[in-house]
Design an enzyme around this catalytic site. Structure first.
Site, mmCIF file in Angstrom:
data_model
loop_
_atom_site.group_PDB
_atom_site.id
_atom_site.type_symbol
_atom_site.label_atom_id
_atom_site.label_comp_id
_atom_site.label_asym_id
_atom_site.label_seq_id
_atom_site.Cartn_x
_atom_site.Cartn_y
_atom_site.Cartn_z
ATOM 1 N N ASP A 84 40.942 -38.854 94.272
ATOM 2 C CA ASP A 84 39.925 -38.429 94.741
ATOM 3 C C ASP A 84 39.495 -38.672 96.291
ATOM 4 O OD1 ASP A 84 38.936 -40.470 94.236
ATOM 5 O OD2 ASP A 84 38.370 -39.483 91.754
ATOM 6 N N ASP B 216 35.615 -39.212 98.080
ATOM 7 C CA ASP B 216 34.211 -40.010 97.253
ATOM 8 C C ASP B 216 33.231 -39.370 98.746
ATOM 9 O OD1 ASP B 216 34.369 -39.799 94.683
ATOM 10 O OD2 ASP B 216 35.712 -40.990 95.016
ATOM 11 N N ASP C 148 30.375 -52.102 93.582
ATOM 12 C CA ASP C 148 30.802 -52.879 92.924
ATOM 13 C C ASP C 148 31.522 -53.663 94.112
ATOM 14 O OD1 ASP C 148 32.784 -50.983 93.492
ATOM 15 O OD2 ASP C 148 33.249 -50.564 91.383
HETATM 16 P P1 ATP Z 1 39.253 -44.215 91.456
HETATM 17 O O1 ATP Z 1 41.167 -44.611 92.699
HETATM 18 O O2 ATP Z 1 39.425 -44.688 90.546
HETATM 19 O O3 ATP Z 1 38.374 -43.279 92.015
HETATM 20 P P2 ATP Z 1 36.738 -45.614 92.615
HETATM 21 O O4 ATP Z 1 37.350 -46.432 93.642
HETATM 22 O O5 ATP Z 1 37.385 -44.267 93.756
HETATM 23 O O6 ATP Z 1 38.570 -45.514 92.204
HETATM 24 P P3 ATP Z 1 35.449 -44.348 91.517
HETATM 25 O O7 ATP Z 1 34.855 -44.253 90.052
HETATM 26 O O8 ATP Z 1 36.069 -42.998 91.728
HETATM 27 O O9 ATP Z 1 36.563 -45.127 92.079
HETATM 28 O O10 ATP Z 1 33.938 -44.651 92.557
HETATM 29 C C1 ATP Z 1 33.365 -44.456 93.509
HETATM 30 C C2 ATP Z 1 32.661 -45.485 94.757
HETATM 31 O O11 ATP Z 1 31.755 -45.665 93.835
HETATM 32 C C3 ATP Z 1 33.656 -47.105 93.726
HETATM 33 O O12 ATP Z 1 34.544 -47.157 94.400
HETATM 34 C C4 ATP Z 1 32.396 -47.736 94.142
HETATM 35 O O13 ATP Z 1 32.464 -47.597 95.648
HETATM 36 C C5 ATP Z 1 30.816 -47.379 94.030
HETATM 37 N N1 ATP Z 1 31.240 -47.103 91.855
HETATM 38 C C6 ATP Z 1 32.026 -46.733 91.142
HETATM 39 N N2 ATP Z 1 31.564 -47.499 89.558
HETATM 40 C C7 ATP Z 1 30.397 -48.719 90.396
HETATM 41 C C8 ATP Z 1 29.817 -49.089 89.719
HETATM 42 N N3 ATP Z 1 29.720 -49.381 88.514
HETATM 43 N N4 ATP Z 1 29.007 -49.926 90.281
HETATM 44 C C9 ATP Z 1 29.044 -49.562 91.290
HETATM 45 N N5 ATP Z 1 29.968 -48.841 92.381
HETATM 46 C C10 ATP Z 1 30.848 -48.541 92.054
HETATM 47 MG MG MG Z 2 37.303 -42.449 93.372
#
Ligand code: ATP
Ligand code: MG
Length: 434
Positions: A61, A63, A134
């Site tokens: 996805d 963001d 994170d």
């Molecule tokens: P995915 O491929 O699973 O979507 P993602 O890294 O995009 O992985 P998301 O859960 O969509 O994960 O979160 C988007 C972003 O928000 C992360 O890349 C990170 O920068 C931030 N983030 C998400 N969860 C946390 C958390 N618990 N603490 C700090 N930052 C977070």
């Molecule tokens: Mg994501």
């Protein structure tokens, strides 16, 4: 953490020096990025989208991070909804697709006594937003203004080195939000990255903090760990870091006591199959996943109940109810799935009864397919006495209706084929949860 990156000057990689092209970014995400920018706001792609594009993978996805406040975002898009109480996010809808737009967030204040974040709803600058994320590889920004990549936290280097590094003090960041430990394992499994030593040491000690995380959130995280195509790796890392027992304590008790490798085989095979299905684009369901993950404690408990005189079906029903009841305090499997999970278990006692019209009737039951797959899994996992039964059901489904009638008649009445499943008896009592 790399302090040389913490001086406020980010590393900026201009467009010609990285591989992100707009052709690989969803049309919808680009639309949002451009409109924010046209309205005079900063707008960046961030998180997993940027990380995966830089790795040459297809993002799950997209963001977006911006200095526009949620209300300002909403004013720009008709198809926009604000969500979240703790921190408001804008969801821009395009049909079934959702683009998440988050306002830059500042450093979190107000951690509770245990270090868990109580609220982190302070808006901030791009740089502050980068430091509160994170992992360094999740904190890379793609700037729609000049198509450069912006790196405050050393994420580009870590990406190249295949390293997962918590931003800031790892122990503190895990205490603030213990789910970050599960995220570390998820990204390590998914990307094949190593967790940086400083980021992995605290995990061994902080498993217990997971127990304060709402069980519904853990459930969401469990699905991402086990149903995204890297379940086996996730399972092995969860056990390696001793986190599994804080999620599935009853199963862990069985795995820890195993003598012949059977329970371990069952979980591993189940996850292997799941990973293979995901790779082939086939559907996977939480009901089956939990049937696999919780089978050992159910089977153990059912054995005890049977020894006390219950029928096998009753025993599985009762054991299933007990085990689900205890397990959802940790990981909240929703009822609509747990009902199916329990059906899969109870069907294990029905499948050996194939006489008369029973077999044909079982075939018509809504959970037959899942129960049959589950039986195959048990047979494959070393339960030799079940192999004949599994084969019988395989043949039975392959033949036409007329021949089925004959097959059913041939089946020995009430033949169990699986009653004395294994000669093994590990312990008299069901697994304790504490
Ligand atoms: P995915 O491929 O699973 O979507 P993602 O890294 O995009 O992985 P998301 O859960 O969509 O994960 O979160 C988007 C972003 O928000 C992360 O890349 C990170 O920068 C931030 N983030 C998400 N969860 C946390 C958390 N618990 N603490 C700090 N930052 C977070
Ligand atoms: Mg994501």
């Amino acid at each position: 953490m790399k302090t040389d990156h913490q001086n406020g000057t980010p590393r900026i990689v201009p467009r010609p020096e990285h591989i992100i092209t707009r052709a690989n970014i969803a049309e919808t995400a680009l639309k949002v990025l451009y409109r924010l920018r046209a309205a005079g706001f900063e707008s960046y792609l961030v998180g997993g989208g940027v990380r995966d594009l830089l790795l040459g993978r297809e993002p799950k996805d997209f963001d977006i991070a911006t200095d526009a406040h949620p209300d300002e975002v909403r004013a720009l898009f008709r198809n926009c909804r604000l969500i979240g109480r703790r921190f408001r996010l804008a969801h821009v809808h395009f049909g079934r697709e959702i683009i998440e737009v988050a306002t830059f967030r500042g450093s979190h204040e107000g951690a509770g006594e245990d270090g868990m974040i109580l609220h982190d709803n302070v808006y901030g600058t791009l740089e502050e937003d980068a430091w509160r994320r994170d992992f360094s590889i999740n904190s890379l920004y793609y700037n729609i203004r000049d198509f450069s990549v912006v790196d405050f936290t050393g994420g580009l280097e870590d990406l190249e080195a295949g390293l997962l590094r918590v931003i800031g003090d790892a122990g503190q960041r895990y205490r603030e939000d213990p789910v970050r430990m599960l995220r570390a394992i998820r990204f390590a499994s998914k990307l094949g990255f190593r967790i940086h030593p400083g980021s992995e040491t605290p995990i061994f000690e902080l498993g217990e903090t997971l127990e304060a995380v709402p069980s519904a959130r853990l459930y969401e995280e469990i699905l991402k760990l086990f149903l995204s195509g890297h379940g086996v790796a996730s399972f092995e890392l969860l056990r390696h870091y001793d986190l599994f027992r804080h999620l599935f304590p009853m199963t862990e008790a069985c795995l820890a006591q195993e003598e012949n490798g059977f329970p371990h085989q069952m979980v591993l095979r189940g996850l292997e199959n799941t990973d293979a299905r995901v790779a082939e684009g086939k559907p996977v369901t939480p009901a089956f996943l939990f049937a696999v993950l919780l089978w050992e404690p159910v089977r153990d408990r059912a054995e005890v109940l049977q020894a006390e005189g219950m029928s096998e079906i009753q025993a599985l029903q009762s054991a299933g109810e007990t085990v689900i009841g205890q397990s959802i305090r940790y990981v909240a499997l929703p009822k609509r799935f747990s009902l199916q999970t329990r059906e899969i278990w109870v069907m294990q006692a029905r499948l050996p009864r194939r006489n008369g019209k029973r077999a044909a009737r079982l075939l018509e039951m809504p959970r037959f397919r899942a129960a049959y797959d589950f039986l195959l899994l048990r047979a494959e996992s070393g339960d030799e006495e079940l192999q004949e039964l599994a084969q019988w059901w395989t043949d039975f489904q392959a033949v036409d209706e007329e021949s089925r009638a004959t097959l059913s008649r041939d089946a020995p009445a009430g033949e169990s084929g699986g009653k004395k499943r294994r000669r093994r008896r590990r312990r008299k009592k069901p697994a304790s949860t504490e």
